[in-house]
Design a protein around this motif. Structure first.
Motif, PDB file in Angstrom:
ATOM      1  N   ASN A 293       2.562   3.491  11.576  1.00  0.00           N
ATOM      2  CA  ASN A 293       2.127   2.100  11.472  1.00  0.00           C
ATOM      3  C   ASN A 293       2.350   1.334  12.768  1.00  0.00           C
ATOM      4  OD1 ASN A 293       3.118   3.044   8.649  1.00  0.00           O
ATOM      5  ND2 ASN A 293       1.632   1.419   8.270  1.00  0.00           N
TER       6      ASN A 293
ATOM      7  N   SER B 202       2.808  -1.966   1.418  1.00  0.00           N
ATOM      8  CA  SER B 202       1.925  -2.095   2.580  1.00  0.00           C
ATOM      9  C   SER B 202       2.722  -2.007   3.872  1.00  0.00           C
ATOM     10  CB  SER B 202       1.184  -3.439   2.546  1.00  0.00           C
ATOM     11  OG  SER B 202       0.423  -3.588   1.367  1.00  0.00           O
ATOM     12  N   TRP B 203       1.989  -1.697   4.966  1.00  0.00           N
ATOM     13  CA  TRP B 203       2.536  -1.719   6.321  1.00  0.00           C
ATOM     14  C   TRP B 203       3.709  -0.759   6.518  1.00  0.00           C
ATOM     15  CZ3 TRP B 203       2.767  -7.133   4.312  1.00  0.00           C
ATOM     16  CH2 TRP B 203       1.490  -7.703   4.278  1.00  0.00           C
TER      17      TRP B 203
ATOM     18  N   ASN C  47      -7.544   2.032   2.034  1.00  0.00           N
ATOM     19  CA  ASN C  47      -7.113   0.639   2.017  1.00  0.00           C
ATOM     20  C   ASN C  47      -8.275  -0.299   1.711  1.00  0.00           C
ATOM     21  OD1 ASN C  47      -4.299   1.128   3.325  1.00  0.00           O
ATOM     22  ND2 ASN C  47      -5.739   2.115   4.709  1.00  0.00           N
TER      23      ASN C  47
ATOM     24  N   ASP D  65      -4.502  -0.214  -4.284  1.00  0.00           N
ATOM     25  CA  ASP D  65      -3.182  -0.830  -4.142  1.00  0.00           C
ATOM     26  C   ASP D  65      -2.089   0.025  -4.745  1.00  0.00           C
ATOM     27  OD1 ASP D  65      -1.491  -2.896  -3.253  1.00  0.00           O
ATOM     28  OD2 ASP D  65      -1.444  -3.774  -5.260  1.00  0.00           O
TER      29      ASP D  65
ATOM     30  N   LYS E 213      -4.817  -8.784  -2.348  1.00  0.00           N
ATOM     31  CA  LYS E 213      -4.693  -7.749  -3.373  1.00  0.00           C
ATOM     32  C   LYS E 213      -4.488  -8.339  -4.761  1.00  0.00           C
ATOM     33  CE  LYS E 213      -2.934  -4.251  -0.172  1.00  0.00           C
ATOM     34  NZ  LYS E 213      -1.859  -3.258   0.104  1.00  0.00           N
TER      35      LYS E 213
END
Length: 284
Positions: free
Chosen positions: A208, A143-144, A256, A84, A58
Motif C-alpha cells: 500500500n 481499507s488501505w 475495489n 467491501d 462504501k
C-alpha cells in the motif's frame, strides 16, 4: 444529466478531497454534478432526486435506498457490498473461476471468542492443514492495508482472531513472490484506463502506498486485462480497480469499488477523473 457525487462527511483524507475535486472539475459543463454527503442524502430522500449517483463511499445502505427510489447508482449497492467484504469477494471470484489466493473464511461466532475457544476450533485446524504458515490473516472489512497481518504460527493466528473481537476474518495463503509488491488496473466499464505497480515500504509485506510505499506506471499484458474485466463482471462493478499479486500468471489479490485514483493519475499522467465522467456522460 443531473448527478450526485456521494461522499462521506466523516472521511477526511487529502487525496480523496483531491479526487472529488477532480471529478467535479471534469464534470463541469458536461454533467450537472453536485457533491453531497451520505448523512444529507438520507435526510433528503423525499426531495428532488438526481438521475444518477456516483457513489464514492462504501455506505451500502444509503446506496440501496437511492436505488429503491429509482436513482441509477455507479457502483450499485450490491457491487459495493461484494467488494467491501473480502469473504464475499472470495466467494464470487471462486464461482467465476478467477484465480486468487487459496482462502479459508472464519465462521460467524456471534460474540468474541477466547483464545482457548479459537484453539479448539476446526477453523484454525483447517488453516493449518490447507494453507500452512506463514499465512495472511485479514479483517474481511478494511481499507488501505489496515487489518492485514502476516502470521507465522497457529499462536499468531489465534492472537489475530482474538483481537478481532468478533469482527469477520479470513485467512489467505501467503504468496511469497508478491511480498511487498502488487499491481493495479483501474477500469471504467470494460476499459483499462490506467495501471501501476506498487512497492511497499522497506520490510513491509503489504504494497500500500498509504503505508509509505512507491508506485510506477505499468503496461499490463493482455491476459491481466482480461482477468481484470472478468473480476469486475463477477462483482458487478462499473468503475473500480483490480489488484494483482506479483505472480507468474494473473492472480487477483483484491477488487475495489471505491479505489483512490489520485496516486494512479499522478504516477501515469492519465486523467482518470475525466475517464470516469466520459463513462457517466455516455450512460443511456
Amino acid at each position: 444529466m443531473s448527478a450526485w457525487l456521494v461522499t462521506n462527511r466523516w472521511l477526511h483524507w487529502d487525496k480523496f478531497e483531491t479526487q472529488f475535486n477532480q471529478l467535479l472539475a471534469a464534470a463541469d459543463g458536461r454533467v450537472d454534478m453536485r457533491r453531497v454527503h451520505t448523512d444529507w442524502v438520507v435526510s433528503h430522500l423525499d426531495g428532488k432526486l438526481p438521475q444518477l449517483a456516483l457513489i464514492m463511499d462504501k455506505d451500502v445502505a444509503t446506496t440501496a435506498q437511492l436505488e429503491s427510489l429509482g436513482v441509477r447508482c455507479v457502483n450499485t449497492a450490491k457491487a459495493i457490498a461484494l467488494c467491501d467484504n473480502k469473504a464475499y469477494t472470495h466467494a464470487r471470484l471462486t464461482a467465476a473461476g478467477i484465480a486468487h489466493p487459496r482462502t479459508v473464511v472464519a465462521p460467524l461466532t456471534f460474540r468474541p471468542l477466547t483464545a482457548e475457544e479459537w484453539e479448539a476450533s476446526e477453523f484454525v485446524d483447517a488453516v493449518e492443514r490447507t494453507l500452512g504458515f506463514p499465512a495472511v490473516a485479514k479483517h474481511a472489512v478494511g481499507s488501505w492495508g489496515s487489518g492485514v497481518f502476516l502470521v507465522h504460527s497457529r499462536a499468531e493466528l489465534i492472537e489475530v482472531l482474538t483481537k478481532a473481537a468478533g469482527a469477520p476474518v479470513l485467512v489467505e495463503e501467503f504468496v511469497a513472490g508478491s511480498s511487498g509488491r502488487d499491481a493495479r488496473i483501474y477500469l471504467v466499464g470494460d476499459t483499462p484506463v490506467a495501471a501501476m505497480r506498487r512497492f511497499g515500504a522497506e520490510g513491509d509485506f503489504r504494497a500500500n502506498i498509504t503505508g509509505g510505499g512507491r508506485a510506477e506506471a505499468w503496461n499490463p499484458p493482455s491476459e491481466y486485462v482480461e482477468v481484470a474485466r472478468q473480476a469486475m463482471a463477477a462483482l458487478g462493478l462499473e468503475v473500480g480497480s483490480v489488484d494483482f499479486l506479483d505472480a507468474s500468471a494473473p492472480l487477483v489479490g483484491e477488487v475495489n469499488s471505491n479505489a483512490q485514483f489520485v496516486t494512479l493519475a499522478e504516477t501515469t499522467g492519465i486523467d482518470v477523473a475525466a475517464q470516469v465522467i466520459d463513462y457517466l456522460e455516455a450512460l443511456p
